[in-house]
Design a protein around this motif. Structure first.
Motif, PDB file in Angstrom:
ATOM      1  N   ALA A  98      -5.019   5.683  -9.478  1.00  0.00           N
ATOM      2  CA  ALA A  98      -3.951   6.416  -8.829  1.00  0.00           C
ATOM      3  C   ALA A  98      -3.612   5.732  -7.513  1.00  0.00           C
ATOM      4  O   ALA A  98      -4.488   5.505  -6.682  1.00  0.00           O
ATOM      5  CB  ALA A  98      -4.389   7.850  -8.587  1.00  0.00           C
ATOM      6  N   HIS A  99      -2.347   5.382  -7.356  1.00  0.00           N
ATOM      7  CA  HIS A  99      -1.928   4.745  -6.121  1.00  0.00           C
ATOM      8  C   HIS A  99      -1.432   5.796  -5.138  1.00  0.00           C
ATOM      9  O   HIS A  99      -0.636   6.659  -5.488  1.00  0.00           O
ATOM     10  CB  HIS A  99      -0.822   3.717  -6.411  1.00  0.00           C
ATOM     11  N   ASP A 100      -1.927   5.662  -3.931  1.00  0.00           N
ATOM     12  CA  ASP A 100      -1.543   6.604  -2.892  1.00  0.00           C
ATOM     13  C   ASP A 100      -0.292   6.087  -2.195  1.00  0.00           C
ATOM     14  O   ASP A 100      -0.330   5.078  -1.509  1.00  0.00           O
ATOM     15  CB  ASP A 100      -2.693   6.743  -1.897  1.00  0.00           C
ATOM     16  N   GLU A 152      -3.072   5.596   3.048  1.00  0.00           N
ATOM     17  CA  GLU A 152      -3.689   4.299   2.814  1.00  0.00           C
ATOM     18  C   GLU A 152      -4.144   4.194   1.366  1.00  0.00           C
ATOM     19  O   GLU A 152      -5.022   4.915   0.934  1.00  0.00           O
ATOM     20  CB  GLU A 152      -4.904   4.162   3.732  1.00  0.00           C
ATOM     21  N   CYS A 153      -3.548   3.293   0.617  1.00  0.00           N
ATOM     22  CA  CYS A 153      -3.915   3.133  -0.775  1.00  0.00           C
ATOM     23  C   CYS A 153      -5.121   2.210  -0.903  1.00  0.00           C
ATOM     24  O   CYS A 153      -5.285   1.264  -0.132  1.00  0.00           O
ATOM     25  CB  CYS A 153      -2.730   2.563  -1.564  1.00  0.00           C
ATOM     26  N   VAL A 154      -5.960   2.490  -1.884  1.00  0.00           N
ATOM     27  CA  VAL A 154      -7.191   1.737  -2.073  1.00  0.00           C
ATOM     28  C   VAL A 154      -6.931   0.286  -2.503  1.00  0.00           C
ATOM     29  O   VAL A 154      -7.786  -0.570  -2.360  1.00  0.00           O
ATOM     30  CB  VAL A 154      -8.109   2.395  -3.117  1.00  0.00           C
ATOM     31  N   CYS A 155      -5.755   0.011  -3.052  1.00  0.00           N
ATOM     32  CA  CYS A 155      -5.466  -1.325  -3.564  1.00  0.00           C
ATOM     33  C   CYS A 155      -5.030  -2.275  -2.454  1.00  0.00           C
ATOM     34  O   CYS A 155      -4.906  -3.469  -2.680  1.00  0.00           O
ATOM     35  CB  CYS A 155      -4.416  -1.273  -4.662  1.00  0.00           C
ATOM     36  N   GLY A 156      -4.801  -1.774  -1.270  1.00  0.00           N
ATOM     37  CA  GLY A 156      -4.382  -2.625  -0.172  1.00  0.00           C
ATOM     38  C   GLY A 156      -3.031  -3.251  -0.411  1.00  0.00           C
ATOM     39  O   GLY A 156      -2.915  -4.466  -0.526  1.00  0.00           O
ATOM     40  N   VAL A 209       4.039  -3.196  -1.804  1.00  0.00           N
ATOM     41  CA  VAL A 209       3.813  -3.694  -3.154  1.00  0.00           C
ATOM     42  C   VAL A 209       2.342  -3.493  -3.498  1.00  0.00           C
ATOM     43  O   VAL A 209       1.459  -4.115  -2.915  1.00  0.00           O
ATOM     44  CB  VAL A 209       4.184  -5.184  -3.268  1.00  0.00           C
ATOM     45  N   HIS A 210       2.093  -2.617  -4.457  1.00  0.00           N
ATOM     46  CA  HIS A 210       0.716  -2.270  -4.820  1.00  0.00           C
ATOM     47  C   HIS A 210       0.164  -3.252  -5.840  1.00  0.00           C
ATOM     48  O   HIS A 210       0.895  -3.863  -6.601  1.00  0.00           O
ATOM     49  CB  HIS A 210       0.678  -0.851  -5.392  1.00  0.00           C
ATOM     50  N   HIS A 211      -1.161  -3.351  -5.841  1.00  0.00           N
ATOM     51  CA  HIS A 211      -1.826  -4.285  -6.733  1.00  0.00           C
ATOM     52  C   HIS A 211      -2.730  -3.531  -7.700  1.00  0.00           C
ATOM     53  O   HIS A 211      -3.344  -2.524  -7.336  1.00  0.00           O
ATOM     54  CB  HIS A 211      -2.683  -5.252  -5.918  1.00  0.00           C
TER      55      HIS A 211
HETATM   56 ZN   LIG Z   1      -1.861   1.028  -4.540  1.00  0.00          ZN
END
Ligand SMILES: [Zn+2]
Length: 54
Positions: A14-16, A20-24, A42-44
């Motif tokens: 799950a992207h936040d 602060e998203c965990v994927c940086g 841009v999420h990874h």
């Molecule tokens: Zn993300």
């Protein structure tokens, strides 16, 4: 704080998009027509996890 988000389609985590998203995610400034600058996040996807690693 980013206004726009691009997330990997069908990702398992799950992207936040609010904090602060965990994927940086990579934040890129995007100039708009009215002269303001918005931020595109841009999420990874997690490396290899969705490709059956493990
Ligand atoms: Zn993300």
């Amino acid at each position: 704080m980013a206004d726009l988000h691009v997330t990997p389609a069908g990702d398992r985590i799950a992207h936040d998009t609010r904090g602060e998203c965990v994927c940086g995610p990579t934040q890129t400034p995007v100039p708009t027509d009215d002269g303001t600058v918005r931020f595109l996040a841009v999420h990874h996807s997690p490396d290899g996890r969705e490709y059956g690693a493990g």
